[in-house]
Design a protein around this motif. Structure first.
Motif, PDB file in Angstrom:
ATOM      1  N   LEU A 189      -5.488 -27.430  11.865  1.00  0.00           N
ATOM      2  CA  LEU A 189      -4.761 -28.305  10.624  1.00  0.00           C
ATOM      3  C   LEU A 189      -5.770 -29.492  10.329  1.00  0.00           C
ATOM      4  O   LEU A 189      -5.900 -29.566   9.001  1.00  0.00           O
ATOM      5  CB  LEU A 189      -3.763 -28.853  11.188  1.00  0.00           C
ATOM      6  CG  LEU A 189      -2.492 -28.168  11.661  1.00  0.00           C
ATOM      7  CD1 LEU A 189      -1.231 -28.773  12.008  1.00  0.00           C
ATOM      8  CD2 LEU A 189      -2.017 -27.485  10.414  1.00  0.00           C
ATOM      9  N   LEU A 190      -6.461 -30.040  11.310  1.00  0.00           N
ATOM     10  CA  LEU A 190      -7.616 -30.952  10.770  1.00  0.00           C
ATOM     11  C   LEU A 190      -8.466 -30.305  10.042  1.00  0.00           C
ATOM     12  O   LEU A 190      -9.166 -31.019   8.936  1.00  0.00           O
ATOM     13  CB  LEU A 190      -8.106 -32.011  11.949  1.00  0.00           C
ATOM     14  CG  LEU A 190      -7.079 -32.771  12.876  1.00  0.00           C
ATOM     15  CD1 LEU A 190      -7.706 -33.371  13.958  1.00  0.00           C
ATOM     16  CD2 LEU A 190      -6.653 -33.753  11.807  1.00  0.00           C
TER      17      LEU A 190
ATOM     18  N   VAL B  38     -11.740 -28.998   5.010  1.00  0.00           N
ATOM     19  CA  VAL B  38     -12.166 -28.067   4.598  1.00  0.00           C
ATOM     20  C   VAL B  38     -11.294 -26.863   4.640  1.00  0.00           C
ATOM     21  O   VAL B  38     -11.267 -25.662   5.229  1.00  0.00           O
ATOM     22  CB  VAL B  38     -13.587 -27.625   5.712  1.00  0.00           C
ATOM     23  CG1 VAL B  38     -14.417 -26.281   4.844  1.00  0.00           C
ATOM     24  CG2 VAL B  38     -14.401 -28.697   5.740  1.00  0.00           C
ATOM     25  N   PRO B  39     -10.699 -26.788   3.363  1.00  0.00           N
ATOM     26  CA  PRO B  39      -9.618 -25.697   3.157  1.00  0.00           C
ATOM     27  C   PRO B  39     -10.352 -24.258   3.016  1.00  0.00           C
ATOM     28  O   PRO B  39      -9.651 -23.140   3.497  1.00  0.00           O
ATOM     29  CB  PRO B  39      -8.950 -25.964   2.042  1.00  0.00           C
ATOM     30  CG  PRO B  39      -9.188 -27.394   1.756  1.00  0.00           C
ATOM     31  CD  PRO B  39     -10.456 -27.347   2.232  1.00  0.00           C
TER      32      PRO B  39
ATOM     33  N   LEU C 174     -11.426 -18.219   9.357  1.00  0.00           N
ATOM     34  CA  LEU C 174     -10.849 -18.223  10.629  1.00  0.00           C
ATOM     35  C   LEU C 174      -9.514 -17.898  11.016  1.00  0.00           C
ATOM     36  O   LEU C 174      -9.217 -17.768  12.058  1.00  0.00           O
ATOM     37  CB  LEU C 174     -10.604 -20.025  10.892  1.00  0.00           C
ATOM     38  CG  LEU C 174     -12.013 -20.833  11.069  1.00  0.00           C
ATOM     39  CD1 LEU C 174     -11.827 -22.334  11.310  1.00  0.00           C
ATOM     40  CD2 LEU C 174     -12.949 -20.415  11.920  1.00  0.00           C
ATOM     41  N   ALA C 175      -8.739 -17.764   9.852  1.00  0.00           N
ATOM     42  CA  ALA C 175      -7.312 -17.243  10.060  1.00  0.00           C
ATOM     43  C   ALA C 175      -7.250 -15.671  10.575  1.00  0.00           C
ATOM     44  O   ALA C 175      -6.522 -15.564  11.471  1.00  0.00           O
ATOM     45  CB  ALA C 175      -6.827 -16.988   8.514  1.00  0.00           C
ATOM     46  N   PRO C 176      -8.054 -14.942  10.256  1.00  0.00           N
ATOM     47  CA  PRO C 176      -8.178 -13.308  10.959  1.00  0.00           C
ATOM     48  C   PRO C 176      -8.377 -13.509  12.433  1.00  0.00           C
ATOM     49  O   PRO C 176      -7.470 -12.776  13.209  1.00  0.00           O
ATOM     50  CB  PRO C 176      -9.131 -12.421  10.267  1.00  0.00           C
ATOM     51  CG  PRO C 176      -9.309 -13.309   8.756  1.00  0.00           C
ATOM     52  CD  PRO C 176      -9.215 -14.819   9.174  1.00  0.00           C
ATOM     53  N   PRO C 177      -9.414 -14.130  12.868  1.00  0.00           N
ATOM     54  CA  PRO C 177      -9.653 -14.027  14.463  1.00  0.00           C
ATOM     55  C   PRO C 177      -8.294 -14.841  15.062  1.00  0.00           C
ATOM     56  O   PRO C 177      -8.188 -14.435  16.264  1.00  0.00           O
ATOM     57  CB  PRO C 177     -11.120 -14.945  14.583  1.00  0.00           C
ATOM     58  CG  PRO C 177     -11.322 -15.647  13.241  1.00  0.00           C
ATOM     59  CD  PRO C 177     -10.571 -14.758  12.185  1.00  0.00           C
ATOM     60  N   ILE C 178      -7.816 -15.950  14.425  1.00  0.00           N
ATOM     61  CA  ILE C 178      -6.986 -16.782  15.165  1.00  0.00           C
ATOM     62  C   ILE C 178      -5.552 -15.893  15.449  1.00  0.00           C
ATOM     63  O   ILE C 178      -4.934 -15.809  16.343  1.00  0.00           O
ATOM     64  CB  ILE C 178      -6.577 -17.872  14.295  1.00  0.00           C
ATOM     65  CG1 ILE C 178      -7.852 -18.858  14.582  1.00  0.00           C
ATOM     66  CG2 ILE C 178      -5.357 -18.615  15.040  1.00  0.00           C
ATOM     67  CD1 ILE C 178      -7.907 -20.214  13.711  1.00  0.00           C
ATOM     68  N   LEU C 179      -5.261 -15.260  14.089  1.00  0.00           N
ATOM     69  CA  LEU C 179      -4.039 -14.257  14.276  1.00  0.00           C
ATOM     70  C   LEU C 179      -4.299 -13.183  15.113  1.00  0.00           C
ATOM     71  O   LEU C 179      -3.408 -12.969  15.896  1.00  0.00           O
ATOM     72  CB  LEU C 179      -3.938 -13.768  12.801  1.00  0.00           C
ATOM     73  CG  LEU C 179      -2.637 -12.803  12.549  1.00  0.00           C
ATOM     74  CD1 LEU C 179      -1.442 -13.641  12.865  1.00  0.00           C
ATOM     75  CD2 LEU C 179      -2.876 -12.040  11.299  1.00  0.00           C
ATOM     76  N   ALA C 180      -5.282 -12.587  15.323  1.00  0.00           N
ATOM     77  CA  ALA C 180      -5.765 -11.549  16.376  1.00  0.00           C
ATOM     78  C   ALA C 180      -5.723 -12.174  17.698  1.00  0.00           C
ATOM     79  O   ALA C 180      -5.086 -11.348  18.590  1.00  0.00           O
ATOM     80  CB  ALA C 180      -7.059 -10.837  16.205  1.00  0.00           C
TER      81      ALA C 180
END
Length: 494
Positions: free
Chosen positions: A41-42, A47-48, A54-60
Motif C-alpha cells: 500500500l505504501l 509509485v502507482p 508487483l501484482a502478478p507475483p504477489i497474486l501467485a
C-alpha cells in the motif's frame, strides 16, 4: 425390581494446535502477509506504476499460500514435489547394503535411521538392555516390553483407573526435562508357526504314542492360521543435554537414563500393563529386522530364545539388503509397506477401547504407534494461554469482519478454555500423534491390506492420511528407534 444404570465414562478433548493466524496461516505467515500488504500500500501510494509489475507475483504467491488441497497449501505441496523429484534424481530414495566393505560403519540403515547405532548397557540388576543412540543429536532411546491387560475382561472401573493412571504417567513426563517423547507401538503379525513348533518339539518325548504325535503335528500346522504374534513396546527417548545431571560423556548419560527408567517402569505398572522388562539389544535389532523382512520373523523368534543371542543378532543384521521408497509405498526385503499419519482425531467423546479394532491382529503384519511429546510443566500454562488468546483473537476478527461464528469455531474455543482450566488444576499437556504401517509379502494383497487399515481407522473415529513422499520416515517411526517426524521436519528447516 429396580434397574440400576451404570455410567460409562468417555474421553475426548483433542484439538489441533492453532496460533494467532488468519485465513488458515500460522502466526509468522500472518504477520509476514500483513507486513507485505502494508508495504504494498505504501509503495502504491508513492509509485502507482510499480503495482503493475508487483501484482502478478504477489497474486501467485497468495494463491500458493492460501489455496489448500486437503488442508495443505498448494505452495507446500509444490515444494514437497520438487524436493521429492530432486531426491529421486540423485537416487536418494534407494538403498543397497554392501556385502564386502572395508570400513566399520558400512552397515548403516537407510534413510532417517542412518545415524543410529545400538549399544548395550547394564540395568543395575545383573541384566542388560539395549539403547538406540542417535550419533547426530546425542539422543538415546530405551524400550520397555509390556503386556497390556484386556479391557474386555476387566471391570469398567478398572479400565477407567488405568486410563487415569496413564494420564498421570504422561503428566509426570512434564517434570522430566530429559524425556523428549514417548512412543507406544503395538506390533502384530500372523504367527509364523515356528514358535509353536519349537515349543512342541521341546516337550514331545521320542516314546510318545504315534496318535498323540499326529494330533500335535496337526495342531502345529493349523494353529498359525488362527494365532497371532503380538508385541507391545513403550520406547522412551532421552536427551542427555537437557538432563539436570549434565552428564559429561556417554557413560554418565547411560547411567542417568538408567535411574530415570527405574521410576518410569514402576509407575507404568499401574497403567493396565505388565512390564516384562527392558528390551535387550538383540530384541531391538530383532524388531527392526522383522519389520524390514517379514519372512525372518520365525527365525528371529528362534534366535531370541538362545543364550548367545547378542552374538547372533546384532545391529548390523537389523537393516535391509535393499530398500526403495516410492511416493505411496516402501519396498524392502521381502515386503511392501504403506504408512499413514493421524490427520484428525475423533471429534466426539469415545470409550477407552476405541482403538481395539485398529490395534487388533489381522491377516498382515501391522504396527500402530502413538507418540506423546509432553510439554514441560513450566511451559504448558503459557502455551495453553496463547491458544486461548488465539481463539479470542480469531473470534474478534470474525466479529469485526461481519462473519458468523461456525459450530466448529465455537467447539474449538470451548476446548481451548477447557484445556487451560484442566492444566490449572494439575493436568499435563501432551502433543499427540499417531502413525500406522502395514506390510504385505505379496504386492497383489496390497489393496486388501489398505482397506483393512482404513476400515479399522474409520471404526475408531480416526482419519488417517497417507504419508505421500514420506513413506520411509513413517515406516521408521513405528520402529523402537526413537524417530519423531515432527523433530525431523524442524531439523530439515534449519
Amino acid at each position: 425390581m429396580v434397574a440400576v444404570a451404570h455410567e460409562i465414562r468417555t474421553y475426548g478433548g483433542w484439538r489441533r494446535r492453532h496460533g494467532i493466524g488468519l485465513l488458515g496461516l500460522d502466526t509468522t505467515a500472518t504477520f509476514a502477509a500483513l507486513g507485505g500488504a502494508v508495504a504494498l500500500l505504501l509503495l502504491g501510494s508513492f509509485v502507482p506504476v510499480a503495482l503493475l509489475y508487483l501484482a502478478p507475483p504477489i497474486l501467485a504467491a497468495g494463491l500458493l499460500c492460501l489455496v489448500r488441497i486437503g488442508g495443505v497449501p498448494i505452495g507446500r505441496i509444490v515444494l514437497a514435489r520438487w524436493r521429492w523429484w530432486w531426491g529421486t534424481l540423485r537416487a536418494r530414495n534407494r538403498y543397497s547394503a554392501g556385502v564386502v566393505v572395508d570400513h566399520p560403519r558400512a552397515f548403516q540403515l537407510p534413510g532417517v535411521l542412518a545415524p543410529l547405532t545400538l549399544i548395550s548397557a547394564e540395568d543395575g540388576a545383573g541384566g542388560r538392555y539395549g539403547l538406540v543412540w542417535d550419533r547426530r543429536t546425542g539422543r538415546l532411546t530405551a524400550t520397555l516390553r509390556v503386556v497390556p491387560a484386556s479391557t474386555w475382561l476387566a471391570d469398567r472401573s478398572d479400565a477407567d483407573n488405568w486410563v487415569a493412571s496413564w494420564g498421570q504417567w504422561l503428566a509426570g513426563l512434564g517434570h522430566l526435562p530429559a524425556v523428549r517423547w514417548v512412543t507406544v507401538t503395538v506390533d502384530t503379525a500372523p504367527e509364523p508357526g515356528s514358535t509353536l513348533a519349537d515349543s512342541v518339539a521341546r516337550v514331545v518325548t521320542p516314546d510318545a504314542p504315534d496318535t498323540a504325535k499326529d494330533i500335535l503335528n496337526e495342531l502345529v500346522q493349523r494353529a498359525p492360521a488362527a494365532a497371532a504374534d503380538v508385541d507391545t513396546r513403550v520406547s522412551i527417548t532421552f536427551d542427555p543435554k537437557a538432563s539436570p545431571a549434565a552428564p559429561r560423556d556417554l557413560t554418565e548419560a547411560v547411567a542417568d537414563i538408567g535411574r530415570v527408567l527405574n521410576g518410569l517402569e514402576s509407575a507404568l505398572g499401574g497403567c493396565g500393563v505388565s512390564v516384562l522388562g527392558r528390551a535387550t539389544a538383540s530384541e531391538v535389532a530383532g524388531a527392526v529386522r522383522t519389520a524390514f523382512d517379514p519372512h525372518a520373523r520365525g527365525e528371529v523368534n528362534r534366535l531370541l530364545t538362545r543364550p548367545d543371542t547378542d552374538e547372533l543378532l546384532a545391529w548390523s543384521d537389523a537393516g535391509p539388503v535393499h530398500a526403495i521408497e516410492h511416493t505411496d509405498h516402501y519396498e524392502h526385503d521381502g515386503g511392501v509397506s504403506v504408512s499413514w499419519a493421524w490427520h484428525e482425531p475423533p471429534r466426539q467423546n469415545v470409550h477407552a477401547d476405541v482403538l481395539s479394532r485398529l490395534v487388533a491382529p489381522g491377516p498382515f503384519p501391522k504396527r500402530i504407534t502413538l507418540q506423546y511429546r509432553a510439554l514441560p510443566a513450566a511451559a504448558a500454562s503459557r502455551v495453553l494461554q496463547q491458544e486461548v488468546n488465539a481463539a479470542a483473537f480469531r473470534a474478534q476478527f470474525r466479529r469485526r469482519t461481519g462473519r458468523d461464528e461456525t459450530a466448529r469455531d465455537t467447539w474449538d474455543s470451548a476446548r481451548a478454555r477447557q484445556a487451560a482450566a484442566e492444566e490449572a488444576m494439575g493436568a499435563g499437556v501432551c502433543l499427540v500423534s499417531m502413525y500406522a504401517t502395514i506390510t504385505v509379502t505379496d504386492e497383489q494383497q496390497l489393496k486388501r491390506a489398505l482397506a483393512h487399515v482404513e476400515a479399522a481407522a474409520d471404526a475408531a473415529r480416526i482419519r488417517l492420511r497417507r504419508l505421500w513422499g514420506s513413506q520411509a520416515a513413517g515406516f521408521a517411526t513405528t520402529l523402537p528407534c526413537g524417530i519423531c517426524p515432527a523433530d525431523l521436519s524442524r531439523r530439515s528447516l534449519r
